[in-house]
Enzyme design. Structure first.
Site, PDB file in Angstrom:
ATOM      1  N   GLU A   1     -10.616  98.377  39.117  1.00  0.00           N
ATOM      2  CA  GLU A   1     -11.658  98.798  38.179  1.00  0.00           C
ATOM      3  C   GLU A   1     -11.612 100.318  37.996  1.00  0.00           C
ATOM      4  O   GLU A   1     -11.422 101.057  38.956  1.00  0.00           O
ATOM      5  CB  GLU A   1     -13.025  98.382  38.733  1.00  0.00           C
ATOM      6  CG  GLU A   1     -14.205  98.784  37.862  1.00  0.00           C
ATOM      7  CD  GLU A   1     -15.541  98.468  38.516  1.00  0.00           C
ATOM      8  OE1 GLU A   1     -16.522  98.278  37.771  1.00  0.00           O
ATOM      9  OE2 GLU A   1     -15.615  98.423  39.765  1.00  0.00           O
TER      10      GLU A   1
ATOM     11  N   LYS B   1     -17.228  93.813  31.177  1.00  0.00           N
ATOM     12  CA  LYS B   1     -17.967  93.449  32.391  1.00  0.00           C
ATOM     13  C   LYS B   1     -19.380  92.964  32.052  1.00  0.00           C
ATOM     14  O   LYS B   1     -20.142  93.647  31.374  1.00  0.00           O
ATOM     15  CB  LYS B   1     -18.029  94.664  33.316  1.00  0.00           C
ATOM     16  CG  LYS B   1     -18.690  94.418  34.679  1.00  0.00           C
ATOM     17  CD  LYS B   1     -18.642  95.698  35.495  1.00  0.00           C
ATOM     18  CE  LYS B   1     -19.258  95.540  36.874  1.00  0.00           C
ATOM     19  NZ  LYS B   1     -19.207  96.822  37.639  1.00  0.00           N
TER      20      LYS B   1
ATOM     21  N   CYS C   1     -15.495  93.515  39.494  1.00  0.00           N
ATOM     22  CA  CYS C   1     -16.299  93.958  40.636  1.00  0.00           C
ATOM     23  C   CYS C   1     -17.572  93.121  40.844  1.00  0.00           C
ATOM     24  O   CYS C   1     -17.513  92.004  41.325  1.00  0.00           O
ATOM     25  CB  CYS C   1     -16.606  95.451  40.479  1.00  0.00           C
ATOM     26  SG  CYS C   1     -16.999  96.284  42.051  1.00  0.00           S
TER      27      CYS C   1
END
Length: 269
Positions: free
Chosen positions: A55, A120, A154
């Site tokens: 990331e 995300k 994440c």
């Protein structure tokens, strides 16, 4: 949710890159990554189909530092060049300008220059990510060599409903800046996602201390559909690991233990 098709096959070779991201220094980071990949992929036996980067691999998790780039910015251009040079799909997340805020965008860049992305969905509340970043809305599935890939970033790892396998993917990948303080959670959830979704799981995390003095120990790893580790990179080291995934092994396991056929039907809003 969209599925983007590519060539068919039964094997997937992946390079998982774990590195120490220099805070707010994209040129330094991409130069170091290029050298690392050139060295790691120099041997013919190390040819891969997919390269995973962590990331925010070029800047660090600097959502409040004004380092996002335009949609066709220099980090994306580097990814395109890297994919062409390595003749592999290259994937990792980049902060990209989007109106008054930005998105944490997982880029999927093919050797022919085709660019796809997933933004995300789950924003890290403790890091105030939502103050600076717009949450993505679309669940994406990319396809390479006959493998269907679910990209995640994440904090997404903590939300199993969003990641539930609807018989639409074979490999979940998560690229992260996951801190050392919660490393046990990272290890446990990667394994759990593999078992509950009957899929391969690849986790690609960074190492080193970022500009907010948050330490990261790595833990980049690959798990098979039974939750067994098939690759684990050493802690606190920049390194590249190679993973070989076989589609028919996954299919045989699902056929012998078809738990997915008893899954609950649901829809996400």
């Amino acid at each position: 949710m969209s599925i983007i098709n590519d060539s068919k096959g039964t094997e997937l070779r992946v390079a998982v890159v774990q590195h120490d991201i220099v805070w707010l220094q994209p040129k330094m980071n991409t130069t170091a990554l290029q050298a690392l990949l050139t060295e790691s992929l120099s041997e013919p036996e190390n040819k891969v189909d997919l390269i995973l980067l962590p990331e925010t691999f070029a800047t660090g998790f600097a959502v409040d530092e004004g380092v996002s780039e335009p949609k066709s910015g220099p980090i994306l251009q580097w990814l395109i060049q890297c994919a062409q040079h390595c003749q592999a799909v290259v994937a990792g997340s980049v902060l990209v300008q989007m109106g008054a805020k930005q998105v944490n965008r997982f880029y999927w860049v093919k050797p022919d220059g085709t660019v796809m992305h997933y933004d995300k969905r789950h924003l890290f509340r403790l890091g105030n990510e939502g103050d600076y970043v717009e949450a993505g809305q679309a669940r994406q599935v990319f396809t390479i060599n006959g493998f269907r890939i679910l990209p995640q970033v994440c904090y997404d790892l903590r939300f199993p409903v969003f990641q539930r396998n609807r018989n639409d993917y074979d490999v979940m990948v998560n690229v992260a800046n996951w801190p050392a303080a919660r490393r046990h959670v990272w290890d446990t959830l990667l394994m759990a996602r593999a078992m509950e979704n009957q899929c391969y799981v690849l986790g690609c995390n960074r190492v080193g201390v970022d500009g907010n003095q948050v330490a990261h120990s790595g833990g980049s790893a690959a798990y098979d559909f039974k939750g067994e580790a098939i690759m684990q990179l050493p802690d606190n080291q920049t390194a590249v690991a190679f993973v070989h995934l076989v589609k028919n092994q996954l299919e045989a396991f699902r056929a012998a233990f078809p738990a997915h056929l008893d899954a609950d039907e649901f829809k996400l809003s």
